[in-house]
Scaffold this active site. Structure first.
Site, PDB file in Angstrom:
ATOM      1  CE  LYS A  75      -4.072  -2.155   0.532  1.00  0.00           C
ATOM      2  NZ  LYS A  75      -3.656  -3.546   0.315  1.00  0.00           N
TER       3      LYS A  75
HETATM    4  C1  LIG Z   1      -4.338  -4.574  -0.156  1.00  0.00           C
HETATM    5  C2  LIG Z   1      -3.594  -5.842  -0.244  1.00  0.00           C
HETATM    6  C3  LIG Z   1      -3.865  -6.796  -1.236  1.00  0.00           C
HETATM    7  C4  LIG Z   1      -5.001  -6.636  -2.225  1.00  0.00           C
HETATM    8  O1  LIG Z   1      -4.830  -5.578  -3.134  1.00  0.00           O
HETATM    9  P1  LIG Z   1      -6.111  -4.960  -3.862  1.00  0.00           P
HETATM   10  O2  LIG Z   1      -5.579  -3.798  -4.608  1.00  0.00           O
HETATM   11  O3  LIG Z   1      -7.077  -4.570  -2.784  1.00  0.00           O
HETATM   12  O4  LIG Z   1      -6.659  -6.027  -4.740  1.00  0.00           O
HETATM   13  C5  LIG Z   1      -3.079  -7.927  -1.276  1.00  0.00           C
HETATM   14  N1  LIG Z   1      -2.100  -8.141  -0.366  1.00  0.00           N
HETATM   15  C6  LIG Z   1      -1.824  -7.256   0.599  1.00  0.00           C
HETATM   16  C7  LIG Z   1      -0.758  -7.570   1.581  1.00  0.00           C
HETATM   17  C8  LIG Z   1      -2.536  -6.071   0.694  1.00  0.00           C
HETATM   18  O5  LIG Z   1      -2.253  -5.215   1.661  1.00  0.00           O
END
Ligand SMILES: *Cc1c(COP(=O)(O)O)cnc(C)c1O
Length: 496
Positions: free
Chosen positions: A113
Site C-alpha cells: 500500500k
Molecule cells: C491490499 C492488499 C492486497 C489486495 O490488493 P487490492 O488492490 O485490494 O486487490 C493484497 N495483499 C496485501 C498484503 C494487501 O495489503
C-alpha cells in the site's frame, strides 16, 4: 485529460478535482475518459530511467492539469531513500529463469500500500493548492489491515488534511493493529469497529453519499475524501511498477522489448490488478493477468460465470488483506469494457439491493481473454510458503504465497505460453510471523509477536524492517471502539 464517473459520463472533472473528491456524488468511481497509449519509443526511453523517472513518465500522461515540476516534486517526496529501504523502490527478484517476484513492500510500513499511499497525499496536497479550495479535507479510510497504516503514515502531518481510519476489530493481524494504534501525528484518528472490513467499507460508502451529513461537515470546514483504492490517486501510482518490472526484465535480458509476460496479483479490492489492466491497455506487452484469491473466492466465480454474488460466507483467513466480498474497483473494469454508464449504474444498484448482478456473456468473454482467476485455500497457502522456502530459499508472506500458487496452477494449464511470469509480492513476511513460522513447521510456543520477529529472522535472509522492530517500545495512542452503526457519530467527534 478529464475524468468521468462510471455511473454518469456527463459528470466530468479534472485530475486535481478527481484526486480531492475520491468518489463521485452519484456513487460511481472516476475513470480517465481516454486511456493514453504508449509506443516502442516510450518504453525504450524508460529502460534507462530510475523508478522515479519511470513514475514521472506515466503520471504526466494522466495528470495533464499538473505541471511537470509539480509532478516531479510529488514523486521526489514520495519515493525517497529515507522512506524506502531498497533504492530500486520495487525490486524484481529472480527465483528461476521464468519466475520472478516483484517486491512491493520496501516502503515505511512494509506493505505494498505504501507504493500508492506515499504518493497520494502529495498529489492531493498539490491539488488542494491548485484548486484553491477553502475547506480542509477529512480523509476517511476503511482498512482490512495494511491500507490503514500506510495511509496514516502517508498523510500524517500533511497540511489541510485530517485522516480517520476504521479497522475491523477482529480482522487484522496483531502487528497490523499495533502499527495503527501507535500512530503518531497531530491530524490522525484510529478507530476499531465491531464488524468486518465490508461493514467498515459500506459504512463509509453510505457516509460519502449522505448529502445532509456532507453539508453539515462542509459548514464546519471539512470536505470528505477517500484514500481507499477507489481514489484515482491511489490507482495511478500502481501502474508504474508494471512498466518498471517489464523494463527490468528487458534490462536483465530475460525478454526483448515487445515480448509478452504474465503477471499474477494477490487480489482483494481489485485495485492492484486493475493497475495492470491499465498498463496493458496503454500498450505494455502483458499476456495474462492472473487474479489470485484466497477462500473468499467471489472473483474466481465471477470470472468463471459472469455472475458477481456477494451473498456467501465470509472467511477470516491468514491473508486478511484479501478477505473481501465486494471488490470495489471491479466497477472501473466493467466500465472500461462496456463504456456504458447506464449498465454500470444498473449492475451496481443490483449489487447493493440484492447482493448480485450478472454481466452479458459477450463482456464476460472479453474479460476471459485477459484475466485468469483462481483461488488457493489455507492449507495450500501454508504448503506454498514451505515450498518457496525449501526450494528457492525465499520467504514469502501468505498473500504472496496465494499468488505464487495461483501462478503455478496456471503454468500447468494448456493455456500457458512458457513466457516469464511476474508474481506480485504485497507484504513482508515479517508482518505475518505466526502464519509463516507455522508454515515452516517451527514451534513458537507462546512467543509474543516481537519474539516471533526474531525467530523468523533466523529463517529469512532479509533484515527485520525498522518500522516493525521499533513497534515494541511505541506507546499506544488510540483506543476507541465503535459499533458499525455509529461511524458517523465518531467522525463528527473527531472533526469537532
Ligand atoms: C491490499 C492488499 C492486497 C489486495 O490488493 P487490492 O488492490 O485490494 O486487490 C493484497 N495483499 C496485501 C498484503 C494487501 O495489503
Amino acid at each position: 485529460m478529464k475524468y468521468n464517473s462510471t455511473r454518469d459520463k456527463n459528470n466530468r472533472i479534472s485530475a486535481a478535482q478527481t484526486i480531492i473528491k475520491g468518489i463521485a456524488e452519484d456513487g460511481g468511481l472516476f475513470v480517465p475518459e481516454k486511456i493514453p497509449q504508449t509506443d516502442d519509443a516510450f518504453l525504450s526511453e524508460m529502460l534507462t530511467c530510475s523508478y522515479q523517472e519511470r513514475a514521472f513518465k506515466i503520471l504526466s500522461l494522466y495528470l495533464t492539469d499538473y505541471t511537470d515540476e509539480e509532478i516531479k516534486e510529488c514523486i521526489k517526496k514520495a519515493y525517497t531513500d529515507q522512506k524506502f529501504d531498497d533504492e530500486s523502490i520495487a525490486p524484481l527478484i529472480k527465483l528461476s529463469d521464468e519466475q520472478y517476484i516483484l517486491e512491493l513492500w520496501h516502503g515505511p510500513t512494509s506493505a505494498f500500500k505504501d507504493m500508492a499511499l506515499q504518493l497520494l497525499p502529495q498529489l492531493m496536497s498539490t491539488a488542494l493548492q491548485k484548486t484553491k479550495q477553502k475547506n480542509d479535507v477529512a480523509i476517511l479510510v476503511a482498512t482490512s489491515g495494511d491500507t490503514g497504516k500506510a495511509a496514516l503514515e502517508g498523510f500524517r502531518n500533511v497540511e489541510k488534511i485530517k485522516i480517520i481510519v476504521f479497522y475491523p476489530q477482529q480482522g487484522v493481524s496483531d502487528i497490523q493493529r499495533r502499527q495503527m494504534i501507535t500512530q503518531k501525528g497531530a491530524n490522525v484518528d484510529v478507530i476499531a469497529i465491531e464488524g468486518n472490513f465490508d461493514d467498515a467499507q459500506s459504512g463509509l460508502k453510505k457516509i460519502f453519499n449522505d448529502k445532509v451529513f456532507n453539508k453539515e461537515l462542509a459548514e464546519k470546514g471539512y470536505e470528505l475524501s477517500s484514500a481507499n483504492s477507489i481514489n484515482w490517486g491511489r490507482l495511478l501510482p500502481q501502474i508504474v511498477y508494471y512498466f518498471s518490472a517489464y523494463c527490468d526484465l528487458v534490462n536483465k535480458k530475460v525478454i526483448r522489448p515487445g515480448d509478452k509476460v504474465d503477471f499474477t496479483v494477490p487480489t482483494g479490492n481489485f485495485g492492484d490488478i486493475l493497475a495492470g489492466y491499465y498498463a496493458r491497455k496503454m500498450g505494455l506487452p502483458i499476456n495474462k493477468l492472473i487474479c489470485a484469491s484466497n477462500t473468499n473466492n467471489v472473483l474466481t466465480d465471477f470470472f468463471a460465470t459472469g455472475t458477481y454474488d456477494k451473498n456467501r460466507k465470509f472467511f477470516k483467513t491468514i491473508s486478511p488483506s484479501m478477505d473481501i466480498l465486494i471488490s470495489s474497483n471491479l466497477e472501473r473494469l466493467l466500465y472500461h469494457v462496456t463504456e456504458d454508464d447506464r449498465k454500470i449504474d444498473e449492475w451496481m444498484n443490483k449489487l447493493s439491493a440484492n447482493g448480485h448482478y450478472t454481466i452479458d456473456s459477450s463482456y464476460l468473454s472479453q474479460l476471459q481473454e485477459i484475466f485468469i482467476a483462481d483461488w488457493v485455500d489455507e492449507k495450500e497457502t501454508l504448503a506454498t510458503i514451505r515450498i518457496l522456502h525449501d526450494t528457492y530459499g525465499y520467504t514469502a508472506d501468505p498473500h504472496t504465497a496465494v499468488a505464487w500458487q495461483a501462478a503455478q496452477n496456471y503454468r500447468e494449464t494448456a493455456d500457458y505460453k512458457k513466457i516469464p511470469m511476474v508474481v506480485l509480492s504485497t507484504a513482508s513476511p515479517y508482518k505475518f510471523n505466526d502464519s509463516v513460522l507455522a508454515a515452516l513447521g517451527i514451534d513458537i510456543g507462546d512467543a509474543d509477536e516481537f519474539t516471533q520477529l526474531d525467530i523468523l529472522k533466523k529463517y529469512n535472509k532479509s533484515a527485520i524492517p525498522a518500522g516493525l522492530s521499533s513497534l515494541k517500545t511505541a506507546s499506544i495512542l488510540h483506543k476507541k471502539i465503535c459499533a458499525k452503526e455509529n461511524m458517523a457519530v465518531e467522525i463528527r467527534n473527531c472533526l469537532k
